[in-house]
Enzyme design. Sequence first.
Site, PDB file in Angstrom:
ATOM      1  N   CYS A 163     -15.167   7.773  -0.237  1.00  0.00           N
ATOM      2  CA  CYS A 163     -15.701   8.034   1.135  1.00  0.00           C
ATOM      3  C   CYS A 163     -17.297   7.593   1.056  1.00  0.00           C
ATOM      4  CB  CYS A 163     -15.191   9.120   1.657  1.00  0.00           C
ATOM      5  SG  CYS A 163     -13.539   9.429   1.824  1.00  0.00           S
ATOM      6  N   GLY A 222     -24.197   6.394   1.136  1.00  0.00           N
ATOM      7  CA  GLY A 222     -24.077   6.073  -0.182  1.00  0.00           C
ATOM      8  C   GLY A 222     -25.307   7.018  -1.122  1.00  0.00           C
ATOM      9  N   ASP A 251      -9.419   1.852   2.956  1.00  0.00           N
ATOM     10  CA  ASP A 251      -8.960   3.233   3.527  1.00  0.00           C
ATOM     11  C   ASP A 251      -8.838   3.862   2.146  1.00  0.00           C
ATOM     12  OD1 ASP A 251      -7.623   5.444   4.399  1.00  0.00           O
ATOM     13  OD2 ASP A 251      -6.947   4.101   6.379  1.00  0.00           O
ATOM     14  N   ASP A 266     -15.449  12.729  -1.380  1.00  0.00           N
ATOM     15  CA  ASP A 266     -16.460  13.450  -0.478  1.00  0.00           C
ATOM     16  C   ASP A 266     -15.791  13.217   1.158  1.00  0.00           C
ATOM     17  OD1 ASP A 266     -18.783  14.920   0.169  1.00  0.00           O
ATOM     18  OD2 ASP A 266     -19.354  12.855   1.142  1.00  0.00           O
ATOM     19  N   CYS A 280     -18.969  18.918   3.458  1.00  0.00           N
ATOM     20  CA  CYS A 280     -20.432  19.481   4.087  1.00  0.00           C
ATOM     21  C   CYS A 280     -19.950  20.464   4.878  1.00  0.00           C
ATOM     22  CB  CYS A 280     -21.266  18.493   4.478  1.00  0.00           C
ATOM     23  SG  CYS A 280     -20.642  17.354   5.764  1.00  0.00           S
TER      24      CYS A 280
END
Length: 442
Positions: A258, A262, A309, A327, A380
Amino acid sequence: MNAREVALNILNEVYTQQAYANISLSRHLQKNQLSDQDRRFITELVYGTVKAGDTLLWILKKFVNRPLNKIEPTIINILRLGIYQIVFMDKIPESAACNEAVNLAKKYSNQGSAKFVNGVLRNLIRQPEKYAMPTGNKASELAIREQHPLWLVKKFIHTFGSEAAIKLCQFNNTNAPLVLRTNTLKTTRQELITELINAGCEVIPSKLAPEGIICKTHTSLNQLAPLQNGFAQVQDESSMLVAHVVDPKPNEFIIDTCSAPGGKTTHMATLMQNKGKIIACDIYEHKLKLIQDNANRLGINIIEPKLLDAREIGNQYKNQADKVLVDAPCSGMGVLRRKPDSRWNKTEKIFEELPPLQLAILESAALAVKPQGVLVYSTCTIMPQENIEIINQFLAKHPEFVLEDIRKYLPFKTKSKEKTLQLMPYKDNTDGFFIARMYKKV
């Protein structure tokens, strides 16, 4: 346009067109010729007003005797701006906030609206006791005082306890600094610090990430030459830790499931000395362009953006990757201070929808890891159901994977005895982040 009018236009986009505050703000700051002082003022106005959210409406309702949905949306936004300045910005003269709001009402509505705005704000200035913030620590009181939706405050209290919930909400209301990651393919951190200081920035080195630089003050990002020239990448300290935990080596084959935009992908490529190959996946074409643009700017050519995906990665790359980074899409509860509208745009339903998706992506990613390879999971967010609970569920189903001790991969010393890393914003003074590293035996 003056600064308050620019801020109003941004708020109109946020509240009537569902625009993201940070994107709308960036576009308007680029479009208008503004001084650095005005840029800072507009940023504080917009972010502060959006963060305050329902608290501003709670105050407003104490001074109007009609339903808020009967008032023009633009007038509501003018009042939001005025109330925020009067109640929460100490350095703004109350009369200036009121007068400028009246001028905006005249320009964007009519004389009647201007009188209404003037009356509301003058009464607010004269009667501060009417909007005194609740002092108790019930969820409803904390929600108003600390500018968070009630459901989220209840969630924080239930998960972390009242004291931690208060500290977390207060931290979310602070201003997040700009943090840059040194592009070590082109320069060193010390050289970059010197260049930033010469460009008029006030900076300090990060204590968490060896490439990180915290900018206490800075010029416009569009005018910040080291950023434009590829000597740096915007990325928070906690996010920089992920690549170090992956510990990529030159000539390895790595998959970032994911990837967009970048930041972690390009960091891994930098640690690989731009040797090897990284497949950078995303499900949106326009986000793949962001990855490629960042790679080009930083002088990296080992990244291959791929429209895919994350739940299909295992089928396409079975047992091929030395290392895979997940991530995962998450609630973002660790970065609420960076996204002022985020707390108001989410609902509790995300905690039902996201964990199954996170686990599905992790399951797929695991298939792509070759024997003796590594799987890293990061988010996060600070919520256990998206973090350690996902890892525990995964490991229970996959005895071929072993949880590694993350501490030997971190570029700083931690007192935690956990094998995973959970950064808490108010404790660690950085974005909330979770990272786990797993080794595939067979």
